[in-house]
Write an enzyme that holds these catalytic residues in place. Structure first.
Site, PDB file in Angstrom:
ATOM      1  N   SER A  52      38.237  44.011  35.155  1.00  0.00           N
ATOM      2  CA  SER A  52      38.039  42.562  35.049  1.00  0.00           C
ATOM      3  C   SER A  52      38.714  41.927  33.836  1.00  0.00           C
ATOM      4  O   SER A  52      38.878  40.719  33.790  1.00  0.00           O
ATOM      5  CB  SER A  52      36.549  42.220  35.033  1.00  0.00           C
ATOM      6  OG  SER A  52      35.957  42.601  33.816  1.00  0.00           O
ATOM      7  N   LYS A  96      33.833  40.167  28.488  1.00  0.00           N
ATOM      8  CA  LYS A  96      34.441  38.959  29.063  1.00  0.00           C
ATOM      9  C   LYS A  96      34.905  38.053  27.927  1.00  0.00           C
ATOM     10  O   LYS A  96      34.607  38.264  26.762  1.00  0.00           O
ATOM     11  CB  LYS A  96      33.438  38.187  29.927  1.00  0.00           C
ATOM     12  CG  LYS A  96      32.754  38.989  31.014  1.00  0.00           C
ATOM     13  CD  LYS A  96      33.669  39.360  32.146  1.00  0.00           C
ATOM     14  CE  LYS A  96      32.893  40.122  33.214  1.00  0.00           C
ATOM     15  NZ  LYS A  96      33.663  41.058  33.957  1.00  0.00           N
TER      16      LYS A  96
END
Length: 194
Positions: A52, A96
């Site tokens: 990700s 993230k």
């Protein structure tokens, strides 16, 4: 009355040994305390799981988390953070990038991220998003919430989806600071050319 000279001369030697033992024990205690403080409050090593955060970080990259920085300053937009959500079934850390800050309104439309109605100028190279998720509608962040996205925008489970949602300040472990191999500062990776 006899005086025992030998007994009197042993007293300073015994005291010297006791003082050395005390200093040795104090040094060991200080090292243990310092190691605990560094590991618990300052830095931690972890491994990136999943794709990700590609092109910035890849699966199995070893990174160093700066756990101390957010004790003295607030997380900033574009910081790559490490967080762990309470009450979730997995035990690994999520990594993230912060996009929305507390009190802001976030929306994704027409391929752009809008913060308080203004287009956000990206600082990293990313593909155009095809799935806006919950952010297709305006998301208003609470005073302790952050909106995060993976850098691999079309292959990231992040704040666009209910499974992750907005991240609260107390879920943030720290800032992802260093990639160990190849060595680099994470804040310098995958930047747009100016």
């Amino acid at each position: 009355m006899d005086f025992d000279f030998e007994r009197e001369s042993k007293k300073p030697a015994v005291m010297k040994i006791l003082i050395e033992i005390f200093i040795w024990a104090a040094q060991i205690a200080a090292v243990i305390f310092l190691a605990y403080f560094i590991i618990y409050y300052c830095v931690e090593k972890t491994t990136v799981i999943g794709s990700s955060m590609e092109k910035t970080l890849s699966a199995n990259d070893q990174i160093i988390i700066n756990k101390f920085i957010y004790h003295v300053s607030d997380p900033k937009r574009f910081d790559v953070i490490v967080f762990k959500q309470s009450g979730k079934e997995h035990s690994f850390y999520n990594i993230k990038r912060i996009i929305g800050l507390p009190g802001e309104t976030v929306q994704i439309k027409d391929g752009y991220i809008y913060i308080n109605g203004e287009v956000l100028e990206e600082i990293i190279e990313v593909d155009e998003m095809v799935n806006y998720g919950l952010a297709a509608e305006e998301i208003v962040l609470e005073e302790n919430e952050y909106f995060v996205l993976g850098d691999n925008r079309n292959n990231s489970e992040d704040s666009r989806f209910a499974s992750i949602g907005n991240i609260t300040r107390d879920e943030i472990i720290g800032k992802a600071s260093l990639r160990l191999s190849p060595f680099n500062f994470i804040s310098k990776l995958n930047l747009k050319e100016s």
